[in-house]
Scaffold this motif. Structure first.
Motif, mmCIF file in Angstrom:
data_model
loop_
_atom_site.group_PDB
_atom_site.id
_atom_site.type_symbol
_atom_site.label_atom_id
_atom_site.label_comp_id
_atom_site.label_asym_id
_atom_site.label_seq_id
_atom_site.Cartn_x
_atom_site.Cartn_y
_atom_site.Cartn_z
ATOM 1 N N TRP A 1 -33.754 -46.191 -36.629
ATOM 2 C CA TRP A 1 -34.120 -44.789 -36.796
ATOM 3 C C TRP A 1 -32.927 -43.842 -36.931
ATOM 4 C CZ3 TRP A 1 -38.987 -43.959 -37.976
ATOM 5 C CH2 TRP A 1 -39.925 -44.947 -37.640
ATOM 6 N N ASP A 2 -31.918 -43.993 -36.100
ATOM 7 C CA ASP A 2 -30.813 -43.023 -36.116
ATOM 8 C C ASP A 2 -29.735 -43.376 -37.140
ATOM 9 O OD1 ASP A 2 -32.197 -41.808 -34.132
ATOM 10 O OD2 ASP A 2 -30.726 -42.144 -32.533
ATOM 11 N N PHE A 3 -29.342 -44.616 -37.192
ATOM 12 C CA PHE A 3 -28.246 -45.016 -38.080
ATOM 13 C C PHE A 3 -28.532 -44.765 -39.566
ATOM 14 C CE2 PHE A 3 -26.084 -48.152 -40.727
ATOM 15 C CZ PHE A 3 -24.756 -47.893 -40.412
ATOM 16 N N PRO A 4 -29.742 -45.078 -40.080
ATOM 17 C CA PRO A 4 -29.947 -44.990 -41.531
ATOM 18 C C PRO A 4 -29.826 -43.587 -42.119
ATOM 19 C CG PRO A 4 -31.609 -46.404 -40.541
ATOM 20 C CD PRO A 4 -30.897 -45.722 -39.417
ATOM 21 N N ILE A 5 -29.926 -42.563 -41.308
ATOM 22 C CA ILE A 5 -29.853 -41.206 -41.879
ATOM 23 C C ILE A 5 -28.420 -40.674 -41.928
ATOM 24 C CG2 ILE A 5 -32.193 -40.622 -41.145
ATOM 25 C CD1 ILE A 5 -30.739 -38.859 -38.970
ATOM 26 N N GLY A 6 -27.466 -41.481 -41.504
ATOM 27 C CA GLY A 6 -26.070 -41.046 -41.538
ATOM 28 C C GLY A 6 -25.359 -41.351 -40.256
ATOM 29 N N GLY A 7 -25.633 -42.526 -39.695
ATOM 30 C CA GLY A 7 -25.133 -42.895 -38.376
ATOM 31 C C GLY A 7 -23.642 -42.677 -38.197
ATOM 32 N N PHE A 8 -23.294 -41.879 -37.196
ATOM 33 C CA PHE A 8 -21.901 -41.509 -36.961
ATOM 34 C C PHE A 8 -21.847 -40.860 -35.583
ATOM 35 C CE2 PHE A 8 -18.354 -38.369 -38.168
ATOM 36 C CZ PHE A 8 -17.358 -39.268 -37.862
ATOM 37 N N TYR A 9 -21.098 -41.465 -34.659
ATOM 38 C CA TYR A 9 -21.134 -40.965 -33.289
ATOM 39 C C TYR A 9 -20.629 -39.537 -33.153
ATOM 40 C CZ TYR A 9 -23.283 -44.236 -30.185
ATOM 41 O OH TYR A 9 -24.226 -44.948 -29.518
ATOM 42 N N SER A 10 -19.651 -39.152 -33.960
ATOM 43 C CA SER A 10 -19.196 -37.763 -33.883
ATOM 44 C C SER A 10 -20.327 -36.815 -34.254
ATOM 45 C CB SER A 10 -17.992 -37.546 -34.803
ATOM 46 O OG SER A 10 -16.878 -38.278 -34.344
ATOM 47 N N GLY A 11 -21.210 -37.253 -35.156
ATOM 48 C CA GLY A 11 -22.379 -36.445 -35.494
ATOM 49 C C GLY A 11 -23.340 -36.329 -34.333
ATOM 50 N N TYR A 12 -23.612 -37.444 -33.641
ATOM 51 C CA TYR A 12 -24.521 -37.402 -32.496
ATOM 52 C C TYR A 12 -23.982 -36.461 -31.412
ATOM 53 C CZ TYR A 12 -26.037 -41.889 -34.570
ATOM 54 O OH TYR A 12 -26.454 -42.876 -35.419
#
Length: 581
Positions: A138-149
């Motif tokens: 769910w989270d990774f496919p839309i642009g997974g990037f920890y700095s984004g989270y």
């Protein structure tokens, strides 16, 4: 009754963006030699009863069972060894596991070996690997990037409490500048022969002028990616007193967890778990934890404080080594650890409380922003730093007395994983150069690697097939009266099976970020926006992309509607949000 456990030795390698001069095994040996030979102890390698090996990612190493390779390389066979992995908290969890091994009597003397070599892939691919420690459905496919989270959480903290980018910049300045007195630090080119050449001291203005990576986080707000190793040796009370005259006792430990998807975390009014010095009326109107705070950190602190007899951490602790993956998360963690009220973390850094000369210094080593973040070694490094501080020898090892906290008797180490899975440990209580700059050019080879997974969505398949009919579906537990998106086939509160319900797809933005860098897979899409949305009839927050012609107009509270792709790829990226104007 568990046995008393002490730390008796510690060692570090030099940390660097890329230690091409040594393999992972050689870096582990570098740190192990320091632990065994430079700590003034009565201990030989043969006295070690077993090892706990800590590394985060098989992807970085391109090697399964690397713990066995380290065990073999350091000559500990056939003694017992276990490998620990827990995201960013891997090192801290390894120290906790070693504590449990010794406290239980399984081992008398345990060596913790943490390492990571993140330079074996490029930065974008490395960030992609790290993002695989988020929900890959769910989270990774839309642009997974920890700095984004973390940017999403930082923006919500700003919205909720008024935290500023200037306050976050102060954290970066404190930690980066502390590192300039630590010879192991990756940002210290004057003392570390493997340091980044553009290291050195920085100012608040430098941070604020550095480019955004994911609004509101800038390049200098974000931790390092590192190569390196760290080693700790723990022992039972009987053994510790024979090994050293200055054992450092572990008096408390705690661990906590929370939902992998931050949007699934509750937003409960007055739901803050209280620490002994806090009052319920402080948080009467606060939704908790939401995405602004780390409930796992609060839980681990609660456990460890109780075990160690801590009733007011700001008054009873002398220093902290804290997991500062981001400047925002250090501020958030001040609050989770009870150093100040929720919402007051920014003021704590602003008032200088956590500076080297403050009432409670945080990250005198430089932390993850100033010193290193070789993930598997990080929590172990924190333990080594705390050990040296409480022995009063940090200056000796760092090559500068400026980092030594005078009179320190009690400290805390704090490890953190994902967007909020933590482990905390509490300690009561001229060095030889281990590395030379080699005159040869190391041989470097490239090894391509591909694999195709066959992954089943199971019962949640209905979510994707319903999109073909233009329907947006969620799941609901009638017993708990909770509706979930992303859907859950089983309720996490009562474990009853849920039922499918259709939702309108309308809602509001809870928090947002604009990404200017990402994992390798999504570089082609930059810049793009991620949002957590509050959807009508849904109790969880949903992470998705926002597509808009004017990114600058986006704000918290903006109305949105969900859109469905006409060409589905059977990914969570098949839906996105658009302004509902």
């Amino acid at each position: 009754m568990p046995r008393k456990v002490a730390v008796v030795a510690g060692g570090l390698s030099y940390f660097s963006k890329a230690r091409r001069d040594k393999t992972q095994e050689e870096l582990a040996a570098e740190a192990a030699r320091m632990a065994l030979f430079d700590n003034n102890i009565n201990l030989s390698k043969d006295d070690i009863d077993g090892t706990i090996v800590s590394y985060f990612s098989d992807h970085f190493e391109n090697q399964l069972l690397f713990g066995s390779i380290i065990q073999d390389y350091l000559g500990f066979n056939p003694k017992p060894s276990v490998r620990i992995e827990g995201g960013g908290a891997t090192g801290g969890l390894a120290v906790r596991d070693a504590y449990a091994h010794v406290a239980s009597g399984l081992l008398d003397v345990a060596m913790v070996i943490g390492f990571e070599k993140m330079s074996e892939v490029n930065t974008a691919k490395g960030n992609e690997f790290i993002a695989l420690a988020s929900d890959t459905d769910w989270d990774f496919p839309i642009g997974g990037f920890y700095s984004g989270y973390y940017a999403l959480m930082a923006k919500r903290h700003m919205e909720e409490f008024g935290t500023t980018e200037e306050q976050m910049a102060m954290v970066a300045v404190k930690n980066r500048n502390n590192a300039q007195h630590n010879k192991f630090a990756q940002t210290n080119p004057k003392m570390n022969p493997y340091a980044m050449k553009d290291g050195g001291k920085i100012t608040v203005d430098d941070v604020l002028k550095s480019p955004y990576v994911a609004f509101p986080l800038k390049r200098l707000d974000i931790c390092l990616m590192s190569d390196g190793a760290a080693v700790m040796i723990l022992a039972s009370e009987e053994k510790a007193k024979k090994i050293t005259d200055t054992p450092i006792w572990i008096t408390g430990t705690g661990a906590g967890t929370d939902a992998m998807r931050a949007g699934d975390r509750p937003r409960t009014l007055a739901g803050v778990p209280m620490l002994p010095h806090e009052k319920k009326e402080w948080y009467k109107g606060l939704e908790y934890p939401g995405v602004h705070s780390f409930r796992a950190g609060r839980e681990s602190a609660r456990q460890a404080y109780k075990m160690a007899g801590i009733t007011n951490p700001l008054k009873q602790l002398d220093l902290i080594e804290l997991h500062d993956a981001y400047t925002s998360s250090e501020i958030q963690t001040y609050e989770d650890l009870g150093l100040t009220k929720y919402g007051q973390g920014g003021k704590l850094i602003e008032e200088g409380v956590t500076a080297l000369d403050g009432d409670l210094p945080v990250n005198p080593s430089g932390g993850l922003i100033g010193a290193m973040h070789a993930v598997g070694a990080t929590g172990v490094m924190q333990g080594v730093e705390m050990f040296w501080q409480l022995q009063g020898v940090a200056g000796k090892f760092h090559g500068s007395d400026k980092t030594q906290i005078k009179g320190a008797e009690r400290g805390l180490i704090h490890s953190h994983a994902g967007t909020g899975n933590l482990c905390n440990g509490y300690y009561n209580g001229e060095v030889k150069e281990m590395t030379e700059v080699y005159s040869f050019d190391p041989l470097i080879i490239k090894t391509p690697y591909e694999i195709t997974y066959k992954h089943s969505y199971g019962k949640t398949t209905k979510f994707f097939t319903s999109l073909s009919d233009g329907k947006l579906m969620a799941t609901r537990c009638d017993h708990c009266k909770q509706t979930f998106l992303p859907p859950r086939s089983d309720c996490p509160y009562c474990l009853r099976e849920t039922k499918w319900v259709q939702i309108s797809g309308k809602g509001r933005i809870h928090t947002f970020t604009t990404l200017y860098f990402s994992g390798e897979k999504f570089l082609k899409d930059l810049p793009f926006q991620l949002v957590y949305v509050e959807l009508e009839g849904v109790d969880t927050l949903f992470l998705t992309r926002l597509k808009t012609k004017d990114m600058k107009r986006v704000k918290v509270g903006m109305k949105i509607k969900m859109k469905i792709s006409r060409e589905p790829e059977w990914r969570s990226s098949d839906i996105w949000a658009e302004p509902d104007e």
